[in-house]
Design an enzyme around this catalytic site. Structure first.
Site, PDB file in Angstrom:
ATOM      1  N   GLU A  46      -4.410 -21.857  -6.569  1.00  8.89           N
ATOM      2  CA  GLU A  46      -4.684 -20.540  -5.981  1.00  8.89           C
ATOM      3  C   GLU A  46      -3.473 -19.623  -6.026  1.00  8.89           C
ATOM      4  O   GLU A  46      -3.619 -18.411  -6.155  1.00  8.89           O
ATOM      5  CB  GLU A  46      -5.155 -20.695  -4.533  1.00  8.89           C
ATOM      6  CG  GLU A  46      -6.565 -21.261  -4.456  1.00  8.89           C
ATOM      7  CD  GLU A  46      -6.994 -21.601  -3.043  1.00  8.89           C
ATOM      8  OE1 GLU A  46      -6.217 -21.335  -2.099  1.00  8.89           O
ATOM      9  OE2 GLU A  46      -8.105 -22.140  -2.900  1.00  8.89           O
ATOM     10  N   HIS A  72       4.047 -25.110  -7.427  1.00 13.27           N
ATOM     11  CA  HIS A  72       4.367 -25.731  -6.133  1.00 13.27           C
ATOM     12  C   HIS A  72       3.743 -27.117  -6.090  1.00 13.27           C
ATOM     13  O   HIS A  72       2.705 -27.356  -6.701  1.00 13.27           O
ATOM     14  CB  HIS A  72       3.868 -24.880  -4.962  1.00 13.27           C
ATOM     15  CG  HIS A  72       2.405 -24.563  -5.030  1.00 13.27           C
ATOM     16  ND1 HIS A  72       1.905 -23.595  -5.875  1.00 13.27           N
ATOM     17  CD2 HIS A  72       1.344 -25.104  -4.404  1.00 13.27           C
ATOM     18  CE1 HIS A  72       0.591 -23.543  -5.750  1.00 13.27           C
ATOM     19  NE2 HIS A  72       0.216 -24.448  -4.870  1.00 13.27           N
ATOM     20  N   HIS A 108       2.361 -30.034  -3.406  1.00 10.70           N
ATOM     21  CA  HIS A 108       1.952 -30.350  -2.034  1.00 10.70           C
ATOM     22  C   HIS A 108       2.463 -31.749  -1.677  1.00 10.70           C
ATOM     23  O   HIS A 108       2.245 -32.699  -2.449  1.00 10.70           O
ATOM     24  CB  HIS A 108       0.431 -30.362  -1.908  1.00 10.70           C
ATOM     25  CG  HIS A 108      -0.247 -29.060  -2.213  1.00 10.70           C
ATOM     26  ND1 HIS A 108      -0.762 -28.240  -1.232  1.00 10.70           N
ATOM     27  CD2 HIS A 108      -0.501 -28.428  -3.389  1.00 10.70           C
ATOM     28  CE1 HIS A 108      -1.318 -27.177  -1.799  1.00 10.70           C
ATOM     29  NE2 HIS A 108      -1.174 -27.258  -3.110  1.00 10.70           N
TER      30      HIS A 108
HETATM   31  P1  AMP Z   1      -2.889 -24.255  -4.480  1.00  2.99           P
HETATM   32  O1  AMP Z   1      -4.368 -24.369  -4.377  1.00  2.99           O
HETATM   33  O2  AMP Z   1      -2.255 -25.521  -4.953  1.00  2.99           O
HETATM   34  O3  AMP Z   1      -2.452 -23.034  -5.263  1.00  2.99           O
HETATM   35  O4  AMP Z   1      -2.404 -24.109  -2.994  1.00  2.99           O
HETATM   36  C1  AMP Z   1      -1.814 -22.976  -2.450  1.00  2.99           C
HETATM   37  C2  AMP Z   1      -1.420 -23.337  -1.036  1.00  2.99           C
HETATM   38  O5  AMP Z   1      -0.604 -22.310  -0.529  1.00  2.99           O
HETATM   39  C3  AMP Z   1      -2.625 -23.493  -0.094  1.00  2.99           C
HETATM   40  O6  AMP Z   1      -2.598 -24.806   0.479  1.00  2.99           O
HETATM   41  C4  AMP Z   1      -2.368 -22.412   0.956  1.00  2.99           C
HETATM   42  O7  AMP Z   1      -2.749 -22.802   2.258  1.00  2.99           O
HETATM   43  C5  AMP Z   1      -0.872 -22.187   0.833  1.00  2.99           C
HETATM   44  N1  AMP Z   1      -0.417 -20.863   1.249  1.00  2.99           N
HETATM   45  C6  AMP Z   1      -0.927 -19.672   0.869  1.00  2.99           C
HETATM   46  N2  AMP Z   1      -0.262 -18.663   1.467  1.00  2.99           N
HETATM   47  C7  AMP Z   1       0.700 -19.241   2.232  1.00  2.99           C
HETATM   48  C8  AMP Z   1       1.722 -18.741   3.103  1.00  2.99           C
HETATM   49  N3  AMP Z   1       1.882 -17.434   3.331  1.00  2.99           N
HETATM   50  N4  AMP Z   1       2.538 -19.631   3.727  1.00  2.99           N
HETATM   51  C9  AMP Z   1       2.364 -20.966   3.534  1.00  2.99           C
HETATM   52  N5  AMP Z   1       1.431 -21.497   2.730  1.00  2.99           N
HETATM   53  C10 AMP Z   1       0.604 -20.652   2.088  1.00  2.99           C
END
Ligand code: AMP
Length: 114
Positions: A96, A101, A103
């Site tokens: 997203e 990044h 996790h």
């Molecule tokens: P991905 O689907 O791997 O791109 O995950 C993106 C992650 O970023 C998701 O788990 C979101 O909850 C997290 N995320 C999005 N915006 C923020 C933010 N402002 N601070 C911390 N985490 C975020």
């Protein structure tokens, strides 16, 4: 130039984030929408879009992300109980945020692979 990612904006202090780690190559914040008791994002300072941007010249960044994951897992007390490291990549991977990044998920039993 594309807009800075939400993670770059957090790194630059433009929007809030809960930092748990910073060094010269990577930083780590708590995920805003945690899906596990420990849910940390390990992010390169350089705004690489995804794993697709990694090559031999970026090996030190990829390596650092893993080393920091191990360090934080110990710090968070989940190294023995175990944890999961996930890097979503592209549309089918469910990515997203278009800034590479990883996790770090722990503190509960993980099931399945999605
Ligand atoms: P991905 O689907 O791997 O791109 O995950 C993106 C992650 O970023 C998701 O788990 C979101 O909850 C997290 N995320 C999005 N915006 C923020 C933010 N402002 N601070 C911390 N985490 C975020």
């Amino acid at each position: 130039m594309s807009e800075p990612s939400v993670f770059t904006r957090i790194l630059n202090g433009e929007i809030p984030g809960e930092f748990v780690y910073k060094d010269d190559l990577v930083f780590a914040i708590r995920d805003i929408n945690p899906i596990a008791p420990t849910h940390i994002l390990i992010i390169p300072r350089e705004p690489l879009v995804s794993v697709n941007d990694l090559d031999e010249a970026k090996e030190h960044i990829a390596g650092r992300m893993l080393v920091v994951a191990a360090k934080l897992a110990k710090e968070m007390g989940i190294d023995s109980s175990g944890y999961r490291l996930v890097i979503n990549t592209g549309p089918d991977g469910g990515q997203e945020v278009m800034h590479l990044h990883m996790h770090l998920l722990g503190g509960r039993k993980m099931r399945g692979l999605g």
